[in-house]
Design an enzyme around this catalytic site. Structure first.
Site, PDB file in Angstrom:
ATOM      1  N   ASP A   6       0.483  -1.146  -0.102  1.00 49.19           N
ATOM      2  CA  ASP A   6      -0.219  -0.064  -0.112  1.00 49.19           C
ATOM      3  C   ASP A   6       0.684   1.333  -0.067  1.00 49.19           C
ATOM      4  O   ASP A   6       1.762   1.642   0.220  1.00 49.19           O
ATOM      5  CB  ASP A   6      -0.984  -0.100   1.312  1.00 49.19           C
ATOM      6  CG  ASP A   6      -2.137   1.228   0.789  1.00 49.19           C
ATOM      7  OD1 ASP A   6      -2.041   1.569   0.068  1.00 49.19           O
ATOM      8  OD2 ASP A   6      -3.246   0.525   1.528  1.00 49.19           O
TER       9      ASP A   6
HETATM   10  C1  BGC Z   1      -5.038   3.177   0.493  1.00 47.78           C
HETATM   11  C2  BGC Z   1      -5.232   1.702  -1.505  1.00 47.78           C
HETATM   12  C3  BGC Z   1      -4.857   2.980  -2.427  1.00 47.78           C
HETATM   13  C4  BGC Z   1      -4.137   3.963  -2.418  1.00 47.78           C
HETATM   14  C5  BGC Z   1      -3.181   4.621  -3.253  1.00 47.78           C
HETATM   15  C6  BGC Z   1      -3.774   3.823  -0.263  1.00 47.78           C
HETATM   16  O1  BGC Z   1      -4.348   5.189   0.877  1.00 47.78           O
HETATM   17  O2  BGC Z   1      -5.136   2.788   1.385  1.00 47.78           O
HETATM   18  O3  BGC Z   1      -6.396   1.779  -1.596  1.00 47.78           O
HETATM   19  O4  BGC Z   1      -5.077   2.104  -3.403  1.00 47.78           O
HETATM   20  O5  BGC Z   1      -3.634   4.997  -1.120  1.00 47.78           O
HETATM   21  O6  BGC Z   1      -4.348   5.618  -3.310  1.00 47.78           O
END
Ligand code: BGC
Length: 818
Positions: free
Chosen positions: A225
């Site tokens: 993530d």
């Molecule tokens: C989220 C993800 C997301 C990523 C990119 C993170 O804060 O948990 O689900 O895909 O950011 O935006």
């Protein structure tokens, strides 16, 4: 694996190999021009494809129903269709991979991100995830199922350790991921931010290698993530292929050194590189050398699909005959969500929708404006409404707003989420300041509230006077993914019709995990008693009152959990007052989950419409008028009160966590399994939903000839539409282990089918069960077991409406391969 990939891996230098294991920027993995390898681009998901750039603004996109709304459809064919449509959206944003679906489980009713996830039940979540991925990948776009695993709350999510026993993981939280790998062959998995039993999931060998790859046979890519990987050799060795976003933090040169020192072996490096190349081949990015260009494709077929799906997601929870709307009487349209289209939740799932149809617009289109009257009654926002207008932004290449600006730009709202390339690249995104200036002209004179929250420091001046200070008073709060402060509010008397000067000063500050610079500033005039009194009058003068209440993406958002499940603001009071004024009061709720409903006994009908995407108002009007049959069913139990929820506890370690740990104490007993166990009835049961027609199930047949051999059972049932209208229902099959040697839920959903029937029509359907439908995960044997003994099968139309049942028996215990 193809020869080409092996050959490419053979040809790559160490630096080139390492370059593929980190992002280049927020949304891409670098190309390797020497070998003709193109750049891989990803985009968020799940309810659309936002494209590159920031979370706010960006090129317009189609906004589809959110996860919980899809969960409520219980319709795998529909979700597969949506997956395929999303592939078009991803392509329009020049990307190859969607960061979706989100399949964390609704453990606590307060999780800010439940709106994005499908359900409290692993089988429902798993089947829908499979459909979504099959639809998406069928069009050549990679899925990235997330967040693996144990991210069921947003509180301290980047450091929290989810303490979950193996049986609970296997039986509940891992199922959607397992199905996605085994049944849908997902090409991507995203590790979560949290730790699992003490170890960050991005460096969790058991999770990423033993279970995901060795047991389930996964051959795709695991990415972190965003900013969720924290080490070099540990993550690479544990099975994390890709560190996101870029530029590299723990890889790049550090990884080269780790390989040179032997901390990461050449063989492991090659495995990761081959996984990346395989993904690039699957999604076509290996040979994609087109220049980056994003398009906003507002397609009629997407509009139609979103409207149909939005209507199918709506769950009719109560109806004493007020719906569908009949006759040509007058209708009072009331409430904070009536004229504001609530189409999606907040956080990384948000996008710049092509358009937003509000309930008011939808009703006007369906019924004509003449029959309608309107009053807002009260507000439900969490933050003051964002200041909009022509705003000048001056950027400074220092954190003190000192000297001359290095760049000047215009923007049309007083909010920003600065990532990547900011101010034409003239400032360092982690060290800069900005002055945003414009005017605000109130419609009404009075004491206004001025609010600001920021990841960074911020101050708001009105007519030269400091009104809201999130600079000297900045303290860590629950905004901007826990990098921001809570909203700081000041008040100021403003004059109707006068252009008051507003200046916002912003400066970056050190961050905890996510390198964010962001702020939002708003100005609002609170609605008082008079607004409720006005709404009551409007309701009294109409034949029917429809109250549009709920939350919005400020509440149902990534980055913070809900403080409670009370409707925000004075909405409970508003509903009670309207119901008192008009016996024909219909409530339309838009939330990402349950709310407490002290007024439920006094309203004539209740429809839960979630966040259904850009066609929100049309979809809701379709259900209200009866143009569409409400066939949504609850994917989450709605408790009477928050404290009935299994994750609610006096012990903070159970929720929201204490000293960095959150203990999943209830084990496999979440959702309806919990309510069954403790004998507390929820307000509305899992799987429940009314329609405008009626259905019955009959003639249960069970073919268990193969049960003893391999655990398979075929369950047949006849479904009949016994009413006068066409419609759809969801047939649900639950299994109980009557003779279990371990505590098991009273029943567990194991199969379901959405059935569309004409008035008076009947159909025979078959619900297949496999051995796993009867198994539990033996902690000691570390295997799935189907024990000898008897199992009850119950079939019906909700988790408590199960009129048909039968038993099957096993003589010996069956141990299943993992
Ligand atoms: C989220 C993800 C997301 C990523 C990119 C993170 O804060 O948990 O689900 O895909 O950011 O935006």
């Amino acid at each position: 694996m193809t020869d080409r990939i092996e050959q490419l891996a053979d040809q790559m230098t160490l630096e080139e190999k390492v370059s593929l294991l980190s992002g280049e920027d927020f949304w891409s993995v670098p190309a390797v021009p020497r070998l003709g390898i193109g750049k891989l681009r990803v985009t968020d998901g799940p309810n659309g494809a936002r494209g590159g750039g920031s979370l706010i603004g960006g090129v317009k996109s189609a906004s589809f129903p959110v996860g919980i709304a899809l969960g409520a459809t219980w319709n795998v064919e529909l979700v597969e269709e949506i997956g395929a449509a999303l592939a078009d959206e991803v392509k329009s944003k020049n990307a190859h991979m969607l960061l979706a679906p989100t399949v964390n489980i609704h453990r606590s009713v307060t999780n800010g991100r439940n709106f994005e996830c499908y359900a409290e039940d692993p089988i429902l979540s798993g089947e829908l995830a499979v459909a979504y991925i099959v639809g998406l990948q069928g069009q050549g776009i990679g899925a990235t199922i997330k967040h693996f695993a144990g991210n069921e709350s947003e509180i301290e999510r980047t450091t929290m350790s989810s303490q979950v026993d193996e049986r609970t993981l296997r039986e509940v939280y891992l199922i959607p991921f397992e199905w996605a790998v085994k049944k849908a062959k997902t090409w991507g998995v995203m590790s979560s931010y949290n730790r699992l039993n003490g170890t960050f999931t991005s460096e969790h060998n058991w999770l990423l290698t033993d279970v995901l790859r060795r047991e389930w046979g996964y051959d795709g890519v695991v990415m972190s993530d965003w900013f969720g990987s924290h080490s070099t050799a540990e993550t690479v060795n544990a099975g994390l292929d890709l560190e996101m976003p870029g530029p590299p933090r723990d890889r790049g040169q550090k990884l080269i050194e780790a390989i040179q020192s032997g901390a990461v072996s050449e063989a492991t490096l090659r495995q990761r590189v081959v996984a990346m190349l395989r993904l690039m081949q699957r999604v076509g990015s290996l040979d994609d050398h087109r220049p980056f260009a994003e398009a906003a494709n507002d397609r009629p077929e997407h509009r139609a699909l979103i409207r149909r799906a939005g209507a199918e997601a709506a769950v009719l929870l109560k109806n004493n005959g007020a719906l569908p709307l009949r006759g040509d009487g007058s209708i009072a349209v009331i409430g904070p969500n009536a004229k504001i289209a609530q189409i999606m939740g907040g956080g990384s799932a948000q996008l710049n929708a092509h358009y937003r149809v509000s309930p008011w617009d939808g009703l006007v289109a369906a019924l004509g404006e003449d029959r309608l009257s309107y009053a807002p009654g009260c507000t439900n926002h969490r933050f003051e409404p964002v200041l909009r207008g022509s705003l000048k932004v001056e950027y400074f290449a220092n954190e003190q707003l000192a000297g001359e600006p290095v760049h000047v730009a215009m923007q049309d709202e007083a909010q920003a989420f600065w990532i990547g390339h900011v101010a034409d690249g003239k400032v360092d995104v982690q060290h800069f300041s900005a002055r945003i200036s414009g005017t605000f002209t109130p419609e009404t004179s009075g004491e206004h509230r001025v609010g600001v929250y920021s990841a960074g420091f911020a101050k708001v001046y009105v007519d030269g006077k400091l009104i809201a200070d999130a600079w000297t008073q900045w303290t860590k709060g629950r905004t901007f993914f826990e990098e921001g402060c809570d909203e700081v509010v000041g008040t100021v008397g403003l004059e109707a019709g006068r252009a008051h000067e507003v200046v916002i000063e912003f400066a970056t500050k050190d961050f905890a995990t996510l390198g964010l610079a962001a702020f939002a500033a708003g100005i609002g005039l609170p609605l008082g008693n008079q607004a409720i009194a006005d709404a009551v009058l409007v309701a009294r003068n109409a034949d029917t009152a429809i109250v549009f209440v709920g939350r919005n993406g400020e509440w149902d958002t990534e980055g913070s959990d809900l403080p409670s499940i009370q409707l925000p603001g004075r909405q409970n009071e508003l509903i009670a007052a309207i119901a008192n004024a008009n016996p024909n009061t219909i409530v339309v709720l838009q939330t990402g989950g349950p709310v407490e409903m002290p007024w439920i006994g006094s309203v004539a009908a209740l429809l839960e419409a979630w966040y259904p995407g850009q066609e929100a108002g049309n979809a809701i009007a379709d259900v209200l008028t009866g143009a569409a049959e409400p066939s949504g069913r609850l994917p989450q139990s709605f408790p009477v009160k928050w404290s009935d929820n299994p994750a609610h506890s006096q012990d903070r370690e159970v929720y929201p966590g204490l000293d960095g740990k959150v203990r999943y104490e209830e084990g496999v007993f979440i959702g309806y399994r919990h309510y069954d166990k403790v004998g507390t009835a929820p307000l509305f049961h899992f799987g429940f939903g009314l329609g405008y027609t009626s259905f019955a199930v009959s003639d249960l047949t069970v073919d268990d000839a193969e049960f003893e051999a391999d655990g398979q059972v075929m369950v047949g049932v006849t479904v009949s539409n016994t009413g006068a209208r066409d419609g759809a229902t969801v047939v649900q099959l639950y299994v109980s282990d009557d003779t279990a040697s371990v505590p098991r839920p009273a029943k567990e959903l194991k199969a379901f089918s959405k059935v569309q029937l004409k008035a008076g029509e009947s159909r025979q359907i078959t619900l297949p069960l496999d051995a796993r439908s009867f198994a539990f995960y033996g902690e000691k044997s570390r295997h799935w077991l189907v024990e000898d003994g008897s199992f009850t099968l119950q079939v019906g139309l909700s988790s408590v409406d199960l009129p048909l049942s039968a038993q099957v028996h096993r003589q010996t215990t069956l141990m299943l391969p993992v």
